[in-house]
Design a protein around this motif. Structure first.
Motif, PDB file in Angstrom:
ATOM      1  N   GLU A  68      14.975  -2.958 -41.971  1.00 32.94           N
ATOM      2  CA  GLU A  68      15.160  -1.688 -41.273  1.00 32.94           C
ATOM      3  C   GLU A  68      16.132  -1.883 -40.124  1.00 32.94           C
ATOM      4  O   GLU A  68      16.329  -3.002 -39.657  1.00 32.94           O
ATOM      5  CB  GLU A  68      13.838  -1.131 -40.769  1.00 32.94           C
ATOM      6  N   MET A  69      16.697  -0.777 -39.689  1.00 35.40           N
ATOM      7  CA  MET A  69      17.650  -0.857 -38.596  1.00 35.40           C
ATOM      8  C   MET A  69      16.868  -0.959 -37.284  1.00 35.40           C
ATOM      9  O   MET A  69      16.165  -0.037 -36.899  1.00 35.40           O
ATOM     10  CB  MET A  69      18.557   0.368 -38.569  1.00 35.40           C
ATOM     11  N   THR A  70      16.995  -2.112 -36.648  1.00 37.07           N
ATOM     12  CA  THR A  70      16.350  -2.297 -35.352  1.00 37.07           C
ATOM     13  C   THR A  70      17.385  -2.276 -34.236  1.00 37.07           C
ATOM     14  O   THR A  70      17.067  -1.971 -33.110  1.00 37.07           O
ATOM     15  CB  THR A  70      15.566  -3.623 -35.314  1.00 37.07           C
ATOM     16  N   THR A  71      18.600  -2.639 -34.543  1.00 34.30           N
ATOM     17  CA  THR A  71      19.741  -2.551 -33.634  1.00 34.30           C
ATOM     18  C   THR A  71      20.875  -1.998 -34.476  1.00 34.30           C
ATOM     19  O   THR A  71      20.629  -1.368 -35.490  1.00 34.30           O
ATOM     20  CB  THR A  71      20.116  -3.940 -33.057  1.00 34.30           C
ATOM     21  N   TRP A  72      22.092  -2.295 -34.125  1.00 38.01           N
ATOM     22  CA  TRP A  72      23.216  -1.855 -34.943  1.00 38.01           C
ATOM     23  C   TRP A  72      23.605  -2.922 -35.957  1.00 38.01           C
ATOM     24  O   TRP A  72      24.713  -2.910 -36.476  1.00 38.01           O
ATOM     25  CB  TRP A  72      24.402  -1.471 -34.058  1.00 38.01           C
ATOM     26  N   GLN A  73      22.705  -3.854 -36.251  1.00 39.28           N
ATOM     27  CA  GLN A  73      22.982  -4.922 -37.208  1.00 39.28           C
ATOM     28  C   GLN A  73      22.747  -4.437 -38.641  1.00 39.28           C
ATOM     29  O   GLN A  73      21.951  -3.532 -38.881  1.00 39.28           O
ATOM     30  CB  GLN A  73      22.090  -6.137 -36.932  1.00 39.28           C
ATOM     31  N   SER A  74      23.401  -5.096 -39.571  1.00 38.38           N
ATOM     32  CA  SER A  74      23.213  -4.787 -40.985  1.00 38.38           C
ATOM     33  C   SER A  74      21.781  -5.092 -41.401  1.00 38.38           C
ATOM     34  O   SER A  74      21.132  -5.979 -40.851  1.00 38.38           O
ATOM     35  CB  SER A  74      24.167  -5.618 -41.833  1.00 38.38           C
ATOM     36  N   TYR A  75      21.327  -4.328 -42.379  1.00 37.71           N
ATOM     37  CA  TYR A  75      19.982  -4.525 -42.930  1.00 37.71           C
ATOM     38  C   TYR A  75      19.998  -4.092 -44.394  1.00 37.71           C
ATOM     39  O   TYR A  75      20.960  -3.485 -44.864  1.00 37.71           O
ATOM     40  CB  TYR A  75      18.936  -3.736 -42.123  1.00 37.71           C
ATOM     41  N   TRP A  76      18.921  -4.412 -45.096  1.00 38.63           N
ATOM     42  CA  TRP A  76      18.793  -4.051 -46.501  1.00 38.63           C
ATOM     43  C   TRP A  76      18.262  -2.617 -46.599  1.00 38.63           C
ATOM     44  O   TRP A  76      17.093  -2.365 -46.342  1.00 38.63           O
ATOM     45  CB  TRP A  76      17.855  -5.002 -47.231  1.00 38.63           C
ATOM     46  N   ALA A  77      19.123  -1.679 -46.979  1.00 33.54           N
ATOM     47  CA  ALA A  77      18.683  -0.302 -47.221  1.00 33.54           C
ATOM     48  C   ALA A  77      17.784  -0.281 -48.448  1.00 33.54           C
ATOM     49  O   ALA A  77      16.784   0.440 -48.494  1.00 33.54           O
ATOM     50  CB  ALA A  77      19.887   0.609 -47.430  1.00 33.54           C
ATOM     51  N   VAL A  78      18.155  -1.077 -49.443  1.00 38.88           N
ATOM     52  CA  VAL A  78      17.339  -1.299 -50.636  1.00 38.88           C
ATOM     53  C   VAL A  78      17.334  -2.805 -50.858  1.00 38.88           C
ATOM     54  O   VAL A  78      18.384  -3.388 -51.162  1.00 38.88           O
ATOM     55  CB  VAL A  78      17.907  -0.582 -51.887  1.00 38.88           C
ATOM     56  N   PRO A  79      16.183  -3.460 -50.658  1.00 35.90           N
ATOM     57  CA  PRO A  79      16.151  -4.922 -50.803  1.00 35.90           C
ATOM     58  C   PRO A  79      16.391  -5.368 -52.247  1.00 35.90           C
ATOM     59  O   PRO A  79      16.098  -4.636 -53.191  1.00 35.90           O
ATOM     60  CB  PRO A  79      14.732  -5.304 -50.372  1.00 35.90           C
ATOM     61  N   MET A  80      16.933  -6.572 -52.377  1.00 32.01           N
ATOM     62  CA  MET A  80      17.130  -7.152 -53.701  1.00 32.01           C
ATOM     63  C   MET A  80      15.748  -7.476 -54.275  1.00 32.01           C
ATOM     64  O   MET A  80      14.993  -8.234 -53.677  1.00 32.01           O
ATOM     65  CB  MET A  80      17.985  -8.426 -53.606  1.00 32.01           C
ATOM     66  N   PRO A  81      15.402  -6.891 -55.428  1.00 30.25           N
ATOM     67  CA  PRO A  81      14.052  -7.061 -55.962  1.00 30.25           C
ATOM     68  C   PRO A  81      13.733  -8.479 -56.443  1.00 30.25           C
ATOM     69  O   PRO A  81      12.607  -8.939 -56.307  1.00 30.25           O
ATOM     70  CB  PRO A  81      13.966  -6.055 -57.099  1.00 30.25           C
ATOM     71  N   SER A  82      14.719  -9.144 -56.996  1.00 28.45           N
ATOM     72  CA  SER A  82      14.533 -10.519 -57.450  1.00 28.45           C
ATOM     73  C   SER A  82      15.909 -11.166 -57.596  1.00 28.45           C
ATOM     74  O   SER A  82      16.919 -10.468 -57.608  1.00 28.45           O
ATOM     75  CB  SER A  82      13.755 -10.571 -58.772  1.00 28.45           C
TER      76      SER A  82
END
Length: 172
Positions: free
Chosen positions: A130-144
């Motif tokens: 999730e977005m906690t700062t302005w850093q990149s994050y997984w909008a949809v995580p890699m499932p496997s």
């Protein structure tokens, strides 16, 4: 059956294997921003998609809603969100840019670009969900490990967004 922690560990190892020096990836992920630069074009490539295209489909204006639309539309394929540049990166097989090359000019007009060999992508650590700062994050995580977006689904998402944007411009 594997736990979520087991899957994240397996995904982490798979992503690290894309880099010639996996220990560099581990080090970069341990830094405060938790983003590692991975070379594209061997294990995976990415399609860079502007917020505007996704927002036109989601029609909600909230990142969480847009992320859910991406998850549903791309059938759970992994997507990174970079809030600083207001872009998403759909992770696709390394061969996808060749398959999408005939549409490159149309995609470029929409601000979309296929990234492959010779390009590095900032990939957040796998637990950045999730977005906690302005850093990149997984909008949809890699499932496997190795489970990437289907290029045709990405192309369909982009086409749908382009139609929505064109309709909104025609109405304005």
């Amino acid at each position: 059956m594997h736990t979520a922690a087991d899957r994240r560990l397996a995904v982490s190892h798979w992503l690290q294997s894309a880099h010639p020096s996996p220990e560099d990836v581990r080090r970069e992920w341990s830094e405060p921003d938790g983003v590692a630069l991975l070379p594209l074009g061997t294990l995976l490539s990415a399609v860079r998609i502007p917020y505007d295209l996704v927002d036109a489909i989601a029609a909600c204006g909230h990142r969480q809603c847009a992320n859910e639309v991406l998850d549903h539309t791309l059938d759970g394929g992994p997507v990174i969100c970079d809030p600083r540049s207001r872009r998403y990166y759909a992770l696709v097989p390394a061969s996808a840019p060749r398959r999408l090359a005939p549409a490159a000019a149309v995609l470029a007009r929409a601000g979309v670009e296929c990234l492959s060999r010779g390009t590095y992508l900032g990939v957040p650590r796998v637990d950045a969900l999730e977005m906690t700062t302005w850093q990149s994050y997984w909008a949809v995580p890699m499932p496997s490990p190795g489970e990437l977006c289907e290029p045709q689904r990405v192309a369909d998402l982009i086409a749908h967004g382009m139609r929505r944007l064109a309709a909104a411009e025609a109405d304005a």
